[in-house]
Design a protein around this motif. Structure first.
Motif, PDB file in Angstrom:
ATOM      1  N   ILE A   1      12.895   7.461  -3.443  1.00 32.09           N
ATOM      2  CA  ILE A   1      13.106   8.903  -3.278  1.00 32.09           C
ATOM      3  C   ILE A   1      11.855   9.742  -3.565  1.00 32.09           C
ATOM      4  N   GLY A   2      10.784   9.129  -4.079  1.00 27.45           N
ATOM      5  CA  GLY A   2       9.597   9.927  -4.361  1.00 27.45           C
ATOM      6  C   GLY A   2       8.507   9.106  -5.012  1.00 27.45           C
ATOM      7  N   LEU A   3       7.440   9.817  -5.460  1.00 27.72           N
ATOM      8  CA  LEU A   3       6.303   9.187  -6.132  1.00 27.72           C
ATOM      9  C   LEU A   3       6.049   9.888  -7.452  1.00 27.72           C
ATOM     10  N   HIS A   4       5.589   9.126  -8.428  1.00 22.30           N
ATOM     11  CA  HIS A   4       5.304   9.670  -9.755  1.00 22.30           C
ATOM     12  C   HIS A   4       3.987   9.094 -10.256  1.00 22.30           C
ATOM     13  N   GLU A   5       3.170   9.951 -10.872  1.00 24.22           N
ATOM     14  CA  GLU A   5       1.929   9.480 -11.478  1.00 24.22           C
ATOM     15  C   GLU A   5       2.132   9.361 -12.980  1.00 24.22           C
TER      16      GLU A   5
ATOM     17  N   ASN B   1       9.998  -4.524 -10.045  1.00 22.13           N
ATOM     18  CA  ASN B   1       8.836  -5.165  -9.439  1.00 22.13           C
ATOM     19  C   ASN B   1       8.868  -4.985  -7.922  1.00 22.13           C
ATOM     20  N   LEU B   2       7.875  -4.241  -7.396  1.00 25.20           N
ATOM     21  CA  LEU B   2       7.799  -3.968  -5.964  1.00 25.20           C
ATOM     22  C   LEU B   2       6.552  -4.576  -5.332  1.00 25.20           C
ATOM     23  N   GLY B   3       6.018  -5.615  -5.924  1.00 25.49           N
ATOM     24  CA  GLY B   3       4.810  -6.229  -5.394  1.00 25.49           C
ATOM     25  C   GLY B   3       3.575  -5.567  -5.961  1.00 25.49           C
ATOM     26  N   ALA B   4       2.874  -4.759  -5.138  1.00 25.67           N
ATOM     27  CA  ALA B   4       1.663  -4.076  -5.600  1.00 25.67           C
ATOM     28  C   ALA B   4       1.991  -2.872  -6.473  1.00 25.67           C
ATOM     29  N   PHE B   5       3.241  -2.503  -6.556  1.00 28.88           N
ATOM     30  CA  PHE B   5       3.659  -1.331  -7.333  1.00 28.88           C
ATOM     31  C   PHE B   5       4.772  -1.720  -8.301  1.00 28.88           C
ATOM     32  N   THR B   6       4.887  -0.914  -9.357  1.00 27.07           N
ATOM     33  CA  THR B   6       6.039  -0.977 -10.249  1.00 27.07           C
ATOM     34  C   THR B   6       6.842   0.291 -10.033  1.00 27.07           C
ATOM     35  N   GLY B   7       8.078   0.117  -9.607  1.00 25.79           N
ATOM     36  CA  GLY B   7       8.936   1.286  -9.392  1.00 25.79           C
ATOM     37  C   GLY B   7       9.702   1.641 -10.645  1.00 25.79           C
ATOM     38  N   ILE B   8      10.134   2.894 -10.736  1.00 27.21           N
ATOM     39  CA  ILE B   8      10.931   3.341 -11.881  1.00 27.21           C
ATOM     40  C   ILE B   8      12.241   3.939 -11.377  1.00 27.21           C
TER      41      ILE B   8
ATOM     42  N   ASN C   1       0.850  -1.196   0.000  1.00 27.40           N
ATOM     43  CA  ASN C   1       0.000   0.000   0.000  1.00 27.40           C
ATOM     44  C   ASN C   1       0.879   1.238   0.000  1.00 27.40           C
ATOM     45  N   ILE C   2       0.263   2.378  -0.268  1.00 24.38           N
ATOM     46  CA  ILE C   2       1.005   3.633  -0.424  1.00 24.38           C
ATOM     47  C   ILE C   2       1.680   4.057   0.867  1.00 24.38           C
TER      48      ILE C   2
ATOM     49  N   ILE D   1       0.251   5.213  -9.844  1.00 22.38           N
ATOM     50  CA  ILE D   1       1.239   5.745  -8.903  1.00 22.38           C
ATOM     51  C   ILE D   1       2.466   4.848  -8.912  1.00 22.38           C
ATOM     52  N   MET D   2       3.611   5.436  -9.211  1.00 22.44           N
ATOM     53  CA  MET D   2       4.853   4.671  -9.307  1.00 22.44           C
ATOM     54  C   MET D   2       5.887   5.221  -8.336  1.00 22.44           C
ATOM     55  N   PRO D   3       6.438   4.390  -7.458  1.00 23.72           N
ATOM     56  CA  PRO D   3       7.563   4.832  -6.627  1.00 23.72           C
ATOM     57  C   PRO D   3       8.757   5.173  -7.510  1.00 23.72           C
ATOM     58  N   VAL D   4       9.398   6.289  -7.221  1.00 24.57           N
ATOM     59  CA  VAL D   4      10.614   6.690  -7.936  1.00 24.57           C
ATOM     60  C   VAL D   4      11.811   6.220  -7.109  1.00 24.57           C
ATOM     61  N   LEU D   5      12.715   5.507  -7.763  1.00 23.25           N
ATOM     62  CA  LEU D   5      13.826   4.862  -7.068  1.00 23.25           C
ATOM     63  C   LEU D   5      15.168   5.421  -7.555  1.00 23.25           C
ATOM     64  N   SER D   6      16.171   5.339  -6.695  1.00 24.55           N
ATOM     65  CA  SER D   6      17.509   5.777  -7.083  1.00 24.55           C
ATOM     66  C   SER D   6      18.540   4.726  -6.689  1.00 24.55           C
TER      67      SER D   6
END
Length: 302
Positions: free
Chosen positions: A88-92, A48-55, A18-19, A98-103
């Motif tokens: 590091i953040g969230l992106h729509e 692949n982050l489970g319920a989310f796809t991170g970028i 969840n968020i 909603i995609m988690p932003v990763l570094s």
């Protein structure tokens, strides 16, 4: 904090349901890992982050991408493999996702600053083998940061190619040999025992297996361990790389020589022998391979 090579610590795996879990990860600044499933035509990585796809945006993909010192193949090659990152953040997305932003860059920067830059020659690390080339083995020493073990530092026994000693994704120990303008060179042979330590594993009269490493006009050198080889007379069927059973005739510590006799050729395509570590961690200032009264002195200084 402990910094691991990518893919060896399952406890770092990130799965967000969840968020609120994603927001907690942003706040904690913890380093996670997950599998990269796609690298798009702009060289952004998707994870692949489970319920989310991170970028992982291209410039956040690795140290050196922004600076132009690392090619995009370093990102492409991560597809299907675990990568480390910090959220590091969230992106729509355009689709409203909603995609988690990763570094990955941020995780590597911290690993370099807090761990790798503090290593000194003689320090022993845990690493993962990432690539084998004719000149040596590339290893991940932390968060996907690569260093090199030159082929002549893989063992005392000479080999034709690093694949004779290691395989990709193998977890190994290595000792930092030198630092040159932030370029770290590691070694393996100093952790694999001295001549006497390896010779003590055998006795004259034993029949054991070994690998033929080179065939000369006067005989063949047979590797008993990565840091110990003996000489046998030539025999029918010997080829470089084959496994043989050999009878140990005698040891000569002063000249660091072992006389062998081939009993039988067992296998044409030998697998790399398992590594046996005589030093597994900490720090070493020097290493003396030769016995005390040997006519030749082989030593490494750190």
């Amino acid at each position: 904090m402990t910094y691991y090579p990518e893919g060896i610590n399952a406890a770092l795996t990130a799965r967000f349901e969840n968020i609120n879990e994603v927001k907690a990860a942003i706040k904690s600044r913890d380093i996670f890992e997950a599998v990269a499933t796609l690298c798009d035509n702009e060289h952004n990585l998707y994870v692949n982050l489970g319920a989310f796809t991170g970028i992982i945006p291209r410039i956040e993909g690795a140290l050196g991408i922004l600076e132009g010192t690392l090619r995009e193949v370093a990102l492409i090659s991560r597809v299907g493999k675990r990568v480390c990152f910090r959220v590091i953040g969230l992106h729509e997305s355009d689709k409203g996702e909603i995609m988690p932003v990763l570094s990955r860059r941020s995780a590597q920067f911290e690993c370099k600053k807090e761990y790798i830059d503090k290593l000194t020659p003689g320090d022993i690390v845990t690493a993962r083998v990432t690539r084998l080339e004719a000149f040596g083995a590339f290893i991940d020493v932390g968060c996907g940061i690569a260093s090199l073990i030159p082929i002549d530092m893989l063992s005392v026994s000479r080999i034709k190619h690093p694949s004779d000693r290691l395989k990709r994704d193998m977890i190994i120990k290595a000792v930092l040999k030198s630092v040159d303008s932030e370029k770290l060179t590691f070694s393996l042979k100093e952790l694999l025992g001295t001549w006497e330590e390896n010779a003590a594993l055998f006795s004259a009269g034993d029949t054991v297996t070994g690998i033929v490493r080179s065939i000369e006009g006067y005989g063949a050198f047979v590797e008993l361990t990565p840091n110990l080889a003996g000489l046998t007379d030539s025999a029918d069927g010997l080829t470089e790389g084959c496994t043989v059973s050999v009878f140990i005739k005698s040891f000569n510590p002063e000249k660091m020589k072992i006389k062998l006799s081939v009993v039988e050729v067992l296998d044409i395509g030998a697998a790399a022998p398992e590594l046996r570590y005589f030093v597994k961690g900490g720090h070493i200032d020097s290493w003396v391979y030769s016995p005390k009264n040997a006519t030749k002195n082989i030593i490494s200084l750190f």
